[in-house]
Design a protein around this motif. Structure first.
Motif, PDB file in Angstrom:
ATOM      1  N   LEU A   1      60.084  31.305  85.715  1.00 31.45           N
ATOM      2  CA  LEU A   1      58.739  31.834  85.948  1.00 31.45           C
ATOM      3  C   LEU A   1      57.769  31.280  84.895  1.00 31.45           C
ATOM      4  O   LEU A   1      57.964  31.512  83.697  1.00 31.45           O
ATOM      5  CB  LEU A   1      58.807  33.361  85.833  1.00 31.45           C
ATOM      6  CG  LEU A   1      57.875  34.158  86.722  1.00 31.45           C
ATOM      7  CD1 LEU A   1      58.078  33.816  88.184  1.00 31.45           C
ATOM      8  CD2 LEU A   1      58.061  35.642  86.441  1.00 31.45           C
ATOM      9  N   PRO A   2      56.721  30.560  85.290  1.00 31.43           N
ATOM     10  CA  PRO A   2      55.774  30.065  84.290  1.00 31.43           C
ATOM     11  C   PRO A   2      55.055  31.235  83.615  1.00 31.43           C
ATOM     12  O   PRO A   2      54.625  32.174  84.284  1.00 31.43           O
ATOM     13  CB  PRO A   2      54.772  29.252  85.111  1.00 31.43           C
ATOM     14  CG  PRO A   2      55.394  29.033  86.436  1.00 31.43           C
ATOM     15  CD  PRO A   2      56.358  30.157  86.652  1.00 31.43           C
ATOM     16  N   PHE A   3      54.973  31.210  82.264  1.00 33.38           N
ATOM     17  CA  PHE A   3      54.221  32.272  81.581  1.00 33.38           C
ATOM     18  C   PHE A   3      52.993  31.739  80.854  1.00 33.38           C
ATOM     19  O   PHE A   3      52.113  32.488  80.483  1.00 33.38           O
ATOM     20  CB  PHE A   3      55.128  33.054  80.609  1.00 33.38           C
ATOM     21  CG  PHE A   3      55.775  32.215  79.535  1.00 33.38           C
ATOM     22  CD1 PHE A   3      55.090  31.927  78.363  1.00 33.38           C
ATOM     23  CD2 PHE A   3      57.056  31.728  79.715  1.00 33.38           C
ATOM     24  CE1 PHE A   3      55.691  31.154  77.376  1.00 33.38           C
ATOM     25  CE2 PHE A   3      57.665  30.957  78.736  1.00 33.38           C
ATOM     26  CZ  PHE A   3      56.978  30.659  77.554  1.00 33.38           C
ATOM     27  N   ARG A   4      52.957  30.411  80.645  1.00 34.14           N
ATOM     28  CA  ARG A   4      51.759  29.833  80.034  1.00 34.14           C
ATOM     29  C   ARG A   4      51.646  28.364  80.425  1.00 34.14           C
ATOM     30  O   ARG A   4      52.650  27.672  80.572  1.00 34.14           O
ATOM     31  CB  ARG A   4      51.816  29.954  78.515  1.00 34.14           C
ATOM     32  CG  ARG A   4      50.527  29.492  77.852  1.00 34.14           C
ATOM     33  CD  ARG A   4      50.418  29.896  76.415  1.00 34.14           C
ATOM     34  NE  ARG A   4      51.508  29.368  75.613  1.00 34.14           N
ATOM     35  CZ  ARG A   4      51.622  29.591  74.310  1.00 34.14           C
ATOM     36  NH1 ARG A   4      50.720  30.337  73.691  1.00 34.14           N
ATOM     37  NH2 ARG A   4      52.637  29.075  73.642  1.00 34.14           N
TER      38      ARG A   4
ATOM     39  N   ASN B   1      49.859  37.240  88.484  1.00 33.41           N
ATOM     40  CA  ASN B   1      51.128  37.758  87.933  1.00 33.41           C
ATOM     41  C   ASN B   1      51.303  37.498  86.439  1.00 33.41           C
ATOM     42  O   ASN B   1      52.406  37.379  85.932  1.00 33.41           O
ATOM     43  CB  ASN B   1      52.352  37.315  88.751  1.00 33.41           C
ATOM     44  CG  ASN B   1      52.350  35.829  88.998  1.00 33.41           C
ATOM     45  OD1 ASN B   1      51.563  35.112  88.380  1.00 33.41           O
ATOM     46  ND2 ASN B   1      53.216  35.369  89.882  1.00 33.41           N
ATOM     47  N   GLY B   2      50.173  37.387  85.729  1.00 31.73           N
ATOM     48  CA  GLY B   2      50.216  37.455  84.269  1.00 31.73           C
ATOM     49  C   GLY B   2      50.459  36.161  83.521  1.00 31.73           C
ATOM     50  O   GLY B   2      50.676  36.172  82.309  1.00 31.73           O
ATOM     51  N   CYS B   3      50.431  35.010  84.202  1.00 29.90           N
ATOM     52  CA  CYS B   3      50.584  33.733  83.489  1.00 29.90           C
ATOM     53  C   CYS B   3      49.221  33.333  82.910  1.00 29.90           C
ATOM     54  O   CYS B   3      48.184  33.472  83.567  1.00 29.90           O
ATOM     55  CB  CYS B   3      51.092  32.685  84.486  1.00 29.90           C
ATOM     56  SG  CYS B   3      51.218  31.024  83.813  1.00 29.90           S
ATOM     57  N   THR B   4      49.220  32.854  81.662  1.00 30.49           N
ATOM     58  CA  THR B   4      47.973  32.400  81.032  1.00 30.49           C
ATOM     59  C   THR B   4      47.820  30.901  81.253  1.00 30.49           C
ATOM     60  O   THR B   4      48.748  30.135  80.973  1.00 30.49           O
ATOM     61  CB  THR B   4      48.024  32.671  79.514  1.00 30.49           C
ATOM     62  OG1 THR B   4      48.243  34.063  79.317  1.00 30.49           O
ATOM     63  CG2 THR B   4      46.741  32.255  78.832  1.00 30.49           C
ATOM     64  N   VAL B   5      46.660  30.487  81.751  1.00 27.58           N
ATOM     65  CA  VAL B   5      46.405  29.064  81.988  1.00 27.58           C
ATOM     66  C   VAL B   5      45.152  28.677  81.196  1.00 27.58           C
ATOM     67  O   VAL B   5      44.083  29.249  81.406  1.00 27.58           O
ATOM     68  CB  VAL B   5      46.179  28.776  83.500  1.00 27.58           C
ATOM     69  CG1 VAL B   5      45.965  27.278  83.729  1.00 27.58           C
ATOM     70  CG2 VAL B   5      47.355  29.274  84.338  1.00 27.58           C
TER      71      VAL B   5
END
Ligand code: 89V
Length: 341
Positions: free
Chosen positions: A145-148, A220-224
């Motif tokens: 799952l990507p988170f950042r 869903n909470g990933c920072t980009v």
């Protein structure tokens, strides 16, 4: 199916490349071109053997028998020309940025929906070969799952030389390049729930901002984090207009670095591959990666125009990218983060 006849609006820098892109794909025929400066329309008509050229857009639409229009003019005219075409029940392909505001973009979608014709946005950046590879790897799920993530397009390239109007644009880098990069953020990571943006101007001789940093949070909470600059500064490796991407996931990472190098790192080690774009003789070598992306982008739009598939970048979809640009300006102005849902 017979070739689709279309008319082009606009005879600026991008017109010749988009016309070459249509030719590359096949299945369309540019039968007329409009530009408010007649000599420019005439010159492109001569170069591309386009039978008719006009300096009056309504006259062109009244006289020509068309299957769609391709609007390649300045953003401030997109809504006007879209309405002109939709009122004649003509499908519309329109250059990015789609509109100067969310309201205007909504109006364009509404006028085409009411006329029952497609509105398709020529948003090419997401079609760049290495960006498609990053998407393929993300969808493969190997990094979890990507988170950042970070998406950067930072260059000192003198964009104003080919596109002089950018020098006087009140909204510059977020509207011009941000439209692309924020669309890529949505393409890779989905819809955004919140953003914060800071801008700066480094060039003393331009009107708008030439530096922007946008921090987005996906649903869903990933920072980009998107970093954009055309600050005219000197970089050791300036590879305009390449985009660099770095994604951190729960089980690994993906990196797109300069020279089209794509790496995926997991517990099994690092797998690296160079994914260059195809080369076309008609492309400006300084814009190779982005000019080559015109081909798959317009091929996707043509499928939709022929009723053979779905376009990724419909007007309805692209409004969400326009919203991100608009919210970025709002955040930069107010110093506050902006909720998007
Ligand atoms: O794609 C574009 O809209 C161009 C450039 C690559 C210079 O940003 O304006």
């Amino acid at each position: 199916m017979p070739s689709l006849n279309f008319a082009a609006f606009g005879a600026g820098f991008w017109t010749t490349f988009q016309l070459a892109g249509w030719r590359e794909i096949g299945g369309t025929n540019c039968v007329a071109i409009y530009n408010r400066t007649a000599a420019k329309a005439e010159a492109i008509a001569a170069r591309f053997q386009i039978p008719h050229w006009y300096s009056d857009a309504r006259e062109m639409l009244d006289k020509e028998s068309l299957d769609f229009v391709d609007i390649i003019t300045g953003v401030e005219t997109h809504a006007l020309f879209t309405r002109m075409a939709s009122s004649r029940r003509l499908p519309v392909v329109c250059q990015k940025p789609m509109a100067t505001s969310v309201d205007e973009a909504e109006d364009m979608v509404k006028s085409c929906a009411e006329a029952g014709v497609p509105l398709l946005i020529n948003e090419n950046w997401r079609w760049q070969t290495p960006i498609r590879e990053v998407k393929r790897l993300l969808d493969g799920g190997e990094i979890g799952l990507p988170f950042r993530a970070r998406i950067d397009m930072v260059s000192g390239f003198p964009v104003f030389e080919n596109q002089p109007f950018l020098r006087s644009a009140e909204q510059f880098i977020l509207a011009d390049l941000g439209s692309h990069i924020l669309d890529v953020a949505r393409f890779l990571f989905g819809e955004m729930g919140r953003l914060y943006c800071q801008t700066a101007r480094v060039h003393a001789d331009i009107v708008g901002e030439d530096v922007a940093t946008v921090v987005l949070e996906t649903a869903n909470g990933c920072t980009v984090v998107c970093e954009l600059a055309y600050a005219g500064n000197h970089l050791e490796r300036d590879r305009f207009p390449e985009t660099c991407i770095f994604v951190e996931g729960s089980r690994g990472s993906i990196e797109l670095s300069l020279d089209f190098q794509v790496r995926i790192t997991t517990s099994r080690g690092t797998h690296s591959r160079r994914v260059p774009p195809p080369r076309y003789g008609w492309a400006d070598p300084a814009y190779d990666i982005v000019h080559s992306s015109i081909v798959p982008c317009q091929a996707n739009l043509l499928c939709a125009l022929k009723g053979e598939g779905t376009a990724e970048t419909t007007g309805e979809d692209n409004i969400k990218s326009v919203r991100l640009v608009d919210a970025s300006y709002e955040s930069a102005r107010t110093g506050q983060s902006v909720r998007l849902v």
